[in-house]
Design a protein around this motif. Structure first.
Motif, PDB file in Angstrom:
ATOM      1  N   SER A 193       0.854  -1.181   0.000  1.00  0.00           N
ATOM      2  CA  SER A 193       0.000   0.000   0.000  1.00  0.00           C
ATOM      3  C   SER A 193       0.891   1.231   0.000  1.00  0.00           C
ATOM      4  O   SER A 193       1.929   1.261   0.674  1.00  0.00           O
ATOM      5  CB  SER A 193      -0.907  -0.002   1.233  1.00  0.00           C
ATOM      6  OG  SER A 193      -1.689   1.163   1.291  1.00  0.00           O
ATOM      7  N   ALA A 194       0.493   2.246  -0.767  1.00  0.00           N
ATOM      8  CA  ALA A 194       1.293   3.471  -0.837  1.00  0.00           C
ATOM      9  C   ALA A 194       0.413   4.632  -1.250  1.00  0.00           C
ATOM     10  O   ALA A 194      -0.567   4.466  -1.975  1.00  0.00           O
ATOM     11  CB  ALA A 194       2.438   3.310  -1.838  1.00  0.00           C
ATOM     12  N   ALA A 195       0.762   5.820  -0.758  1.00  0.00           N
ATOM     13  CA  ALA A 195       0.028   7.041  -1.107  1.00  0.00           C
ATOM     14  C   ALA A 195       0.915   7.976  -1.907  1.00  0.00           C
ATOM     15  O   ALA A 195       2.147   7.993  -1.745  1.00  0.00           O
ATOM     16  CB  ALA A 195      -0.464   7.739   0.157  1.00  0.00           C
ATOM     17  N   GLY A 196       0.293   8.763  -2.790  1.00  0.00           N
ATOM     18  CA  GLY A 196       1.025   9.734  -3.588  1.00  0.00           C
ATOM     19  C   GLY A 196       0.057  10.520  -4.457  1.00  0.00           C
ATOM     20  O   GLY A 196      -1.160  10.398  -4.318  1.00  0.00           O
ATOM     21  N   ILE A 197       0.606  11.322  -5.344  1.00  0.00           N
ATOM     22  CA  ILE A 197      -0.208  12.099  -6.286  1.00  0.00           C
ATOM     23  C   ILE A 197      -0.454  11.251  -7.528  1.00  0.00           C
ATOM     24  O   ILE A 197       0.490  10.759  -8.144  1.00  0.00           O
ATOM     25  CB  ILE A 197       0.499  13.414  -6.683  1.00  0.00           C
ATOM     26  CG1 ILE A 197       0.787  14.259  -5.445  1.00  0.00           C
ATOM     27  CG2 ILE A 197      -0.356  14.190  -7.670  1.00  0.00           C
ATOM     28  CD1 ILE A 197      -0.450  14.700  -4.698  1.00  0.00           C
ATOM     29  N   LEU A 198      -1.702  11.060  -7.887  1.00  0.00           N
ATOM     30  CA  LEU A 198      -2.052  10.246  -9.043  1.00  0.00           C
ATOM     31  C   LEU A 198      -1.744  11.008 -10.329  1.00  0.00           C
ATOM     32  O   LEU A 198      -2.302  12.076 -10.590  1.00  0.00           O
ATOM     33  CB  LEU A 198      -3.535   9.881  -8.977  1.00  0.00           C
ATOM     34  CG  LEU A 198      -4.064   8.924 -10.044  1.00  0.00           C
ATOM     35  CD1 LEU A 198      -3.318   7.595 -10.010  1.00  0.00           C
ATOM     36  CD2 LEU A 198      -5.559   8.703  -9.846  1.00  0.00           C
ATOM     37  N   LEU A 199      -0.839  10.450 -11.136  1.00  0.00           N
ATOM     38  CA  LEU A 199      -0.408  11.071 -12.386  1.00  0.00           C
ATOM     39  C   LEU A 199      -0.225   9.994 -13.449  1.00  0.00           C
ATOM     40  O   LEU A 199      -0.159   8.810 -13.133  1.00  0.00           O
ATOM     41  CB  LEU A 199       0.918  11.820 -12.198  1.00  0.00           C
ATOM     42  CG  LEU A 199       0.936  13.018 -11.243  1.00  0.00           C
ATOM     43  CD1 LEU A 199       2.368  13.491 -11.014  1.00  0.00           C
ATOM     44  CD2 LEU A 199       0.067  14.148 -11.784  1.00  0.00           C
ATOM     45  N   GLY A 200      -0.114  10.427 -14.706  1.00  0.00           N
ATOM     46  CA  GLY A 200       0.217   9.478 -15.761  1.00  0.00           C
ATOM     47  C   GLY A 200      -0.762   9.486 -16.903  1.00  0.00           C
ATOM     48  O   GLY A 200      -1.386  10.497 -17.224  1.00  0.00           O
ATOM     49  N   GLY A 201      -0.914   8.310 -17.545  1.00  0.00           N
ATOM     50  CA  GLY A 201      -1.773   8.175 -18.704  1.00  0.00           C
ATOM     51  C   GLY A 201      -1.189   7.195 -19.699  1.00  0.00           C
ATOM     52  O   GLY A 201      -0.607   6.175 -19.316  1.00  0.00           O
ATOM     53  N   CYS A 202      -1.304   7.516 -20.967  1.00  0.00           N
ATOM     54  CA  CYS A 202      -0.801   6.663 -22.036  1.00  0.00           C
ATOM     55  C   CYS A 202       0.731   6.731 -22.058  1.00  0.00           C
ATOM     56  O   CYS A 202       1.311   7.808 -22.197  1.00  0.00           O
ATOM     57  CB  CYS A 202      -1.372   7.112 -23.368  1.00  0.00           C
ATOM     58  SG  CYS A 202      -0.848   6.121 -24.772  1.00  0.00           S
ATOM     59  N   ILE A 203       1.371   5.578 -21.935  1.00  0.00           N
ATOM     60  CA  ILE A 203       2.827   5.555 -21.767  1.00  0.00           C
ATOM     61  C   ILE A 203       3.556   6.166 -22.964  1.00  0.00           C
ATOM     62  O   ILE A 203       4.599   6.821 -22.798  1.00  0.00           O
ATOM     63  CB  ILE A 203       3.337   4.118 -21.488  1.00  0.00           C
ATOM     64  CG1 ILE A 203       4.832   4.147 -21.168  1.00  0.00           C
ATOM     65  CG2 ILE A 203       3.001   3.169 -22.597  1.00  0.00           C
ATOM     66  CD1 ILE A 203       5.377   2.816 -20.678  1.00  0.00           C
ATOM     67  N   THR A 204       3.019   6.001 -24.172  1.00  0.00           N
ATOM     68  CA  THR A 204       3.666   6.592 -25.353  1.00  0.00           C
ATOM     69  C   THR A 204       3.786   8.099 -25.200  1.00  0.00           C
ATOM     70  O   THR A 204       4.819   8.697 -25.528  1.00  0.00           O
ATOM     71  CB  THR A 204       2.873   6.253 -26.623  1.00  0.00           C
ATOM     72  OG1 THR A 204       2.865   4.844 -26.811  1.00  0.00           O
ATOM     73  CG2 THR A 204       3.499   6.916 -27.844  1.00  0.00           C
ATOM     74  N   LEU A 205       2.745   8.741 -24.686  1.00  0.00           N
ATOM     75  CA  LEU A 205       2.748  10.198 -24.542  1.00  0.00           C
ATOM     76  C   LEU A 205       3.519  10.642 -23.309  1.00  0.00           C
ATOM     77  O   LEU A 205       4.107  11.738 -23.305  1.00  0.00           O
ATOM     78  CB  LEU A 205       1.319  10.722 -24.496  1.00  0.00           C
ATOM     79  CG  LEU A 205       0.562  10.818 -25.833  1.00  0.00           C
ATOM     80  CD1 LEU A 205       1.341  11.658 -26.829  1.00  0.00           C
ATOM     81  CD2 LEU A 205       0.224   9.459 -26.423  1.00  0.00           C
TER      82      LEU A 205
END
Length: 312
Positions: free
Chosen positions: A177-189
């Motif tokens: 389990s871990a907490a953080g800021i949710l970021l990301g998306g399509c890996i190509t971009l």
């Protein structure tokens, strides 16, 4: 780091502008997606249905840029939803006049729209939403094959008093389990943001990575690049999509799951694979990007959104 900016919540009668910053799509899919949003009580405006395409873009650069700038600037617009991904959003970013964008909007989309999500986070700290497209989720409808998950969409765009939880419907690769800021998306971009003025800062993130139609060795190359660029160095946890149409090539036994285990497994951080996020045939989850979240990697996985993504 400056404070994250939350957009105003969607309420009955809120205006949603449909934009096409990337590729075009069929008129009937745009109309069907718009109608489904209107059934939820929103006022949808769009001028793209009968537009003349420009190669693999929905329209010439100047037209796409002006449309996106207008939608992100006009005060009465609360939501800016993309019609389709494909290719083209990145080309607009350098031309956006951020000084005019005074109020964060509910920007929703996936795939090629990852570029816009990254830009708005890095430049303006806007909370945005990795979720359905007008012609890629909303057109099929709620809880339908190729459609969207209504519960996470409503929570993400209307809940102003508390966070919520969503089952990730995947499989745990690394427990924890871990907490953080949710970021990301399509890996190509995500990869193509490296070296730009809006390169994604992944430190302290619960990182979302998904895509479609890539060979296992393509994914291997992208993950290796992100690793060598130290994009995994301070990541707290990882949520991986389903990676559809990423079949093992003839003559090979290596799958995309094998690649994820080989490169990401040694990070020894909580990790869930196979969530219906972005490119998926299952009802698509809507994830608010830039919000504090906690990943529970056990069984099918769970993501707790720890605060509202929108404000009253």
């Amino acid at each position: 780091m400056s404070k994250a900016l939350k957009p105003l919540a969607l309420v009955a009668g809120s205006t949603i502008a449909v934009v096409a910053p990337a590729s075009g799509t069929k008129v009937e899919r745009i109309e069907r997606g718009s109608e489904n949003l209107e059934r939820l009580g929103y006022h949808v405006i769009q001028t793209i249905a009968n537009r003349q395409a420009d190669g693999y873009f929905s329209a010439p650069l100047a037209t796409r840029l002006a449309e996106l700038q207008d939608a992100l600037t006009r005060k009465e617009i609360r939501g800016v939803f993309a019609s389709r991904g494909g290719y083209g959003s990145s080309e607009l970013l350098g031309g956006l006049k951020t000084a005019r964008m005074k109020q964060a909007k509910i920007v929703c989309g996936f795939s090629d729209l990852t570029s816009l999500h990254v830009f708005l986070w890095q430049k303006l700290r806007w909370i945005t939403f990795y979720g359905p497209l007008i012609a890629g989720g909303f057109d099929a409808g709620a809880n339908a094959t190729g459609g969207y998950d209504p519960d996470t969409f409503v929570c993400a765009t209307t809940a102003t008093r508390s966070g919520w939880s969503m089952p990730l419907q995947g499989e745990t690769l690394v427990r924890g389990s871990a907490a953080g800021i949710l970021l990301g998306g399509c890996i190509t971009l995500i990869e193509t943001s490296i070296g730009t003025p809006w390169e994604l800062d992944t430190r302290g993130a619960i990182l979302l990575l998904e895509d479609r139609g890539v060979k296992p060795y393509h994914l291997d190359r992208m993950l290796l690049h992100l690793k060598q660029a130290e994009k995994f160095k301070s990541v707290r946890g990882i949520v991986l999509g389903e990676f559809p149409q990423c079949d093992t090539p003839e003559g090979s036994t290596v799958s995309v799951l094998d690649v994820c285990k080989r490169i990401l497994g040694p990070l020894k951080i909580p990790m869930v694979y196979g969530a219906p996020v972005g490119h998926t045939a299952r009802p698509m989850l809507t994830l608010p990007l830039g919000i504090r979240a906690r990943l529970h990697a056990l069984g099918e996985g769970r993501l707790d959104i720890l605060e509202p993504a929108v404000r009253a």
